[in-house]
Design a protein around this motif. Structure first.
Motif, PDB file in Angstrom:
ATOM      1  N   PRO A   1      -5.553  10.406  -5.110  1.00 34.40           N
ATOM      2  CA  PRO A   1      -6.699   9.502  -4.948  1.00 34.40           C
ATOM      3  C   PRO A   1      -6.381   8.361  -3.974  1.00 34.40           C
ATOM      4  N   ILE A   2      -7.436   7.804  -3.380  1.00 35.04           N
ATOM      5  CA  ILE A   2      -7.301   6.669  -2.456  1.00 35.04           C
ATOM      6  C   ILE A   2      -7.303   5.381  -3.269  1.00 35.04           C
ATOM      7  N   LEU A   3      -6.294   4.549  -3.039  1.00 35.55           N
ATOM      8  CA  LEU A   3      -6.131   3.305  -3.787  1.00 35.55           C
ATOM      9  C   LEU A   3      -6.363   2.123  -2.860  1.00 35.55           C
ATOM     10  N   ASP A   4      -7.089   1.120  -3.334  1.00 32.30           N
ATOM     11  CA  ASP A   4      -7.341  -0.107  -2.575  1.00 32.30           C
ATOM     12  C   ASP A   4      -6.368  -1.185  -3.023  1.00 32.30           C
ATOM     13  N   THR A   5      -5.892  -1.972  -2.058  1.00 32.06           N
ATOM     14  CA  THR A   5      -4.954  -3.043  -2.380  1.00 32.06           C
ATOM     15  C   THR A   5      -5.207  -4.240  -1.484  1.00 32.06           C
ATOM     16  N   SER A   6      -4.729  -5.385  -1.917  1.00 29.73           N
ATOM     17  CA  SER A   6      -4.829  -6.629  -1.152  1.00 29.73           C
ATOM     18  C   SER A   6      -3.473  -7.308  -1.195  1.00 29.73           C
ATOM     19  N   GLN A   7      -2.912  -7.570   0.001  1.00 31.93           N
ATOM     20  CA  GLN A   7      -1.581  -8.154   0.096  1.00 31.93           C
ATOM     21  C   GLN A   7      -1.609  -9.349   1.045  1.00 31.93           C
ATOM     22  N   GLU A   8      -0.723 -10.314   0.812  1.00 37.19           N
ATOM     23  CA  GLU A   8      -0.618 -11.497   1.668  1.00 37.19           C
ATOM     24  C   GLU A   8       0.731 -11.515   2.370  1.00 37.19           C
ATOM     25  N   THR A   9       0.706 -11.905   3.648  1.00 37.65           N
ATOM     26  CA  THR A   9       1.957 -12.102   4.373  1.00 37.65           C
ATOM     27  C   THR A   9       2.504 -13.484   4.044  1.00 37.65           C
TER      28      THR A   9
ATOM     29  N   PRO B   1      -1.099 -20.353   7.990  1.00 36.35           N
ATOM     30  CA  PRO B   1      -0.997 -19.989   6.567  1.00 36.35           C
ATOM     31  C   PRO B   1      -0.911 -18.484   6.363  1.00 36.35           C
ATOM     32  N   PRO B   2      -0.566 -18.053   5.153  1.00 38.10           N
ATOM     33  CA  PRO B   2      -0.479 -16.605   4.884  1.00 38.10           C
ATOM     34  C   PRO B   2      -1.786 -15.895   5.218  1.00 38.10           C
ATOM     35  N   ILE B   3      -1.656 -14.687   5.745  1.00 38.21           N
ATOM     36  CA  ILE B   3      -2.801 -13.872   6.137  1.00 38.21           C
ATOM     37  C   ILE B   3      -2.964 -12.753   5.116  1.00 38.21           C
ATOM     38  N   ARG B   4      -4.172 -12.657   4.561  1.00 34.36           N
ATOM     39  CA  ARG B   4      -4.438 -11.626   3.562  1.00 34.36           C
ATOM     40  C   ARG B   4      -4.900 -10.349   4.250  1.00 34.36           C
ATOM     41  N   ALA B   5      -4.328  -9.233   3.860  1.00 35.04           N
ATOM     42  CA  ALA B   5      -4.691  -7.920   4.391  1.00 35.04           C
ATOM     43  C   ALA B   5      -5.225  -7.049   3.266  1.00 35.04           C
ATOM     44  N   ARG B   6      -6.373  -6.424   3.502  1.00 37.51           N
ATOM     45  CA  ARG B   6      -6.981  -5.511   2.520  1.00 37.51           C
ATOM     46  C   ARG B   6      -7.024  -4.121   3.137  1.00 37.51           C
ATOM     47  N   PHE B   7      -6.370  -3.155   2.483  1.00 42.05           N
ATOM     48  CA  PHE B   7      -6.296  -1.811   3.038  1.00 42.05           C
ATOM     49  C   PHE B   7      -6.259  -0.786   1.919  1.00 42.05           C
TER      50      PHE B   7
ATOM     51  N   ILE C   1       1.567  -7.745  12.235  1.00 38.21           N
ATOM     52  CA  ILE C   1       1.490  -7.664  10.779  1.00 38.21           C
ATOM     53  C   ILE C   1       1.787  -6.215  10.397  1.00 38.21           C
ATOM     54  N   GLU C   2       2.811  -6.018   9.581  1.00 37.50           N
ATOM     55  CA  GLU C   2       3.205  -4.690   9.139  1.00 37.50           C
ATOM     56  C   GLU C   2       2.709  -4.457   7.715  1.00 37.50           C
ATOM     57  N   LEU C   3       1.949  -3.379   7.553  1.00 36.46           N
ATOM     58  CA  LEU C   3       1.474  -2.966   6.234  1.00 36.46           C
ATOM     59  C   LEU C   3       2.368  -1.830   5.738  1.00 36.46           C
ATOM     60  N   ARG C   4       2.712  -1.858   4.462  1.00 43.43           N
ATOM     61  CA  ARG C   4       3.616  -0.865   3.894  1.00 43.43           C
ATOM     62  C   ARG C   4       2.960  -0.257   2.655  1.00 43.43           C
ATOM     63  N   ALA C   5       3.106   1.057   2.517  1.00 37.24           N
ATOM     64  CA  ALA C   5       2.520   1.767   1.369  1.00 37.24           C
ATOM     65  C   ALA C   5       3.316   3.040   1.123  1.00 37.24           C
ATOM     66  N   PRO C   6       3.310   3.555  -0.105  1.00 37.20           N
ATOM     67  CA  PRO C   6       4.058   4.780  -0.429  1.00 37.20           C
ATOM     68  C   PRO C   6       3.293   6.052  -0.101  1.00 37.20           C
ATOM     69  N   GLY C   7       2.322   5.992   0.821  1.00 37.76           N
ATOM     70  CA  GLY C   7       1.557   7.181   1.180  1.00 37.76           C
ATOM     71  C   GLY C   7       0.693   6.931   2.400  1.00 37.76           C
ATOM     72  N   ASN C   8      -0.134   7.916   2.746  1.00 34.00           N
ATOM     73  CA  ASN C   8      -0.993   7.826   3.922  1.00 34.00           C
ATOM     74  C   ASN C   8      -1.944   6.641   3.828  1.00 34.00           C
ATOM     75  N   PHE C   9      -2.169   5.971   4.976  1.00 31.26           N
ATOM     76  CA  PHE C   9      -3.180   4.920   5.053  1.00 31.26           C
ATOM     77  C   PHE C   9      -4.544   5.572   5.271  1.00 31.26           C
ATOM     78  N   LYS C  10      -5.578   4.982   4.685  1.00 32.33           N
ATOM     79  CA  LYS C  10      -6.933   5.490   4.820  1.00 32.33           C
ATOM     80  C   LYS C  10      -7.863   4.363   5.256  1.00 32.33           C
ATOM     81  N   GLY C  11      -8.757   4.680   6.207  1.00 37.17           N
ATOM     82  CA  GLY C  11      -9.727   3.683   6.651  1.00 37.17           C
ATOM     83  C   GLY C  11      -9.103   2.635   7.563  1.00 37.17           C
ATOM     84  N   THR C  12      -9.865   1.594   7.816  1.00 34.54           N
ATOM     85  CA  THR C  12      -9.457   0.499   8.700  1.00 34.54           C
ATOM     86  C   THR C  12      -9.166  -0.739   7.870  1.00 34.54           C
ATOM     87  N   PRO C  13      -7.979  -1.314   7.999  1.00 40.11           N
ATOM     88  CA  PRO C  13      -7.671  -2.516   7.215  1.00 40.11           C
ATOM     89  C   PRO C  13      -8.467  -3.722   7.704  1.00 40.11           C
ATOM     90  N   VAL C  14      -8.640  -4.684   6.827  1.00 42.78           N
ATOM     91  CA  VAL C  14      -9.346  -5.930   7.129  1.00 42.78           C
ATOM     92  C   VAL C  14      -8.371  -7.078   6.947  1.00 42.78           C
TER      93      VAL C  14
END
Length: 404
Positions: free
Chosen positions: A119-127, A104-110, A42-55
């Motif tokens: 600032p650190i932004l929270d997001t939720s994305q589905e594959t 089924p699609p897998i939801r990722a929260r990171f 599962i590849e997570l994509r963001a326009p900046g540094n990742f923070k913390g551990t994704p779920v």
């Protein structure tokens, strides 16, 4: 006019940044064999540094195991002149059925930043969903579960007492299984069979998965203990292993040979009686009298000693694992309830929670399948994830002094 232009630019930048955020599932194969570990990411994509551990909210699919493997891999890409950060997480998928498998699609929260600061932004994305075609190997209809691997190494080692065997002696049989591109949870459990006159015990298997540069290696070590209860000639049974080799497209097997042993009765010196009948009678009367007089202290000591040597939490855990391995639905539910009562703060993981729900569905829900419930996976998950219970010292009989 200027506020409108500024607002337009703000929303345009926000929409562009949101287009750079996403999650996608990557799998290099669309077909596989039953019992084969299928790697995907599962590849997570963001326009900046990742923070913390994704779920990841992994879906519950019947008779399916999804395991995270290794550590995430970080990278970056250039998208229309903008740097996009990519975090890749690896998984293994195992299915013991055949036919079409739909994940089924897998939801990722990171969490992430925009760029390197901010600032650190929270997001939720589905594959997107994952579709696979699973084919059962030929000539495998007689096997409940199938191991599919390019390499399965099986080793056996015996530990025996020195000299001739006699009743009361103990033999240990250590069996090691190592497989490539496999998880240890899927390796074969060892059957507990022994002839009359010998009792066999098993210890919790040692299971370990290793992941090196995307390649997985599984190891399972089982220890069987044979207790010779009476003298005689015995044959300890052999054990046969079967697995499907996707490289050679053949069903391969290996059999651990049976062994024959002869156990004699204990020597006469061991059976000799140093006391006569009158001495034994006096000793028994003294023991009974002492027990009656000091029965409350004796009962308390016995109870305390039993809790230290074999605490109730350990007894309930062992009985729960044994009930699952014997595929007994009612007993497994009974001991699972007792374990929850003894551990109100214990939270099962997603895989164990799936097996518990399947067990409860088999008991209380509508049964849509005629296939009997298999508790092997639940037993393995329990032995790995549940806490062990050891008591290292006696309880304190007297309260602590008030030092205030």
């Amino acid at each position: 006019m200027k506020p409108l232009v500024s607002m337009f630019i703000f929303f345009a930048c926000k929409c562009y940044a949101e287009n750079l955020i996403g999650a996608r599932i990557v799998c290099n194969q669309s077909t596989a064999w039953t019992g084969q570990c299928i790697p995907f990411a599962i590849e997570l994509r963001a326009p900046g540094n990742f923070k913390g551990t994704p779920v990841f909210d992994l879906p519950e699919v019947s008779n399916t195991i999804i395991l995270p493997t290794g550590s995430p891999v970080l990278g970056s890409e250039n998208q229309n002149g903008t740097e996009v950060f990519v975090q890749r997480h690896s998984f293994l998928l195992l299915w013991q059925e055949n036919g079409s498998l739909e994940i089924p699609p897998i939801r990722a929260r990171f969490s992430h930043q925009n760029g390197y600061t901010g600032p650190i932004l929270d997001t939720s994305q589905e594959t997107e969903s994952l579709s696979l075609k699973i084919q059962r190997p030929p000539n495998s209809a007689n096997f409940d579960s199938i191991i599919t691997t390019d390499s399965l190494i099986i080793e056996e080692r015996w530990e025996k007492p020195k000299g001739p065997l006699k009743s009361g002696d103990i033999l240990k049989r250590i069996i090691t299984q190592r497989a490539s591109k496999m998880t240890a949870m899927a390796l074969m459990p060892i059957p507990l069979t022994a002839p009359d006159g010998i009792r066999v015990y098993d210890e919790n298997p040692k299971v370990e998965d290793q992941f090196v540069r995307g390649e997985s290696t599984a190891e399972r070590i089982d220890t069987l203990t044979y207790l010779i209860q009476k003298s005689g000639d015995y044959t300890l049974p052999g054990i046969e292993f079967h697995w499907w080799n996707p490289g050679s497209l053949q069903m391969e097997s290996k059999k651990l040979s049976s062994i024959s042993i002869t156990a004699s009765a204990p020597s006469s010196k061991t059976l000799s009686r140093p006391f006569n009948h009158r001495t034994w009678l006096l000793f028994a009367l003294l023991l009974i009298t002492t027990t009656i007089v000091f029965r409350s202290q004796f009962a308390k000591y016995v109870h305390t000693t039993l809790q230290i040597i074999y605490p109730i939490r350990k007894r309930v855990k062992r009985r729960l694992i044994r009930s699952c391995r014997k595929n007994r639905v009612d007993q497994s539910l009974k001991y699972w309830g007792k374990f929850q009562h003894l551990h109100p703060d214990f939270v099962p993981g997603p895989r164990l929670l799936h097996e518990i729900k399947e067990l409860q569905r088999r008991k209380y829900g509508r049964n849509t399948t005629t296939k009997p419930w298999s508790g092997t996976a639940m037993a393995e998950l329990i032995s790995i994830s549940m806490p062990s219970h050891r008591s290292s010292k006696f309880p304190v009989a007297l309260p602590k002094l008030n030092t205030q």
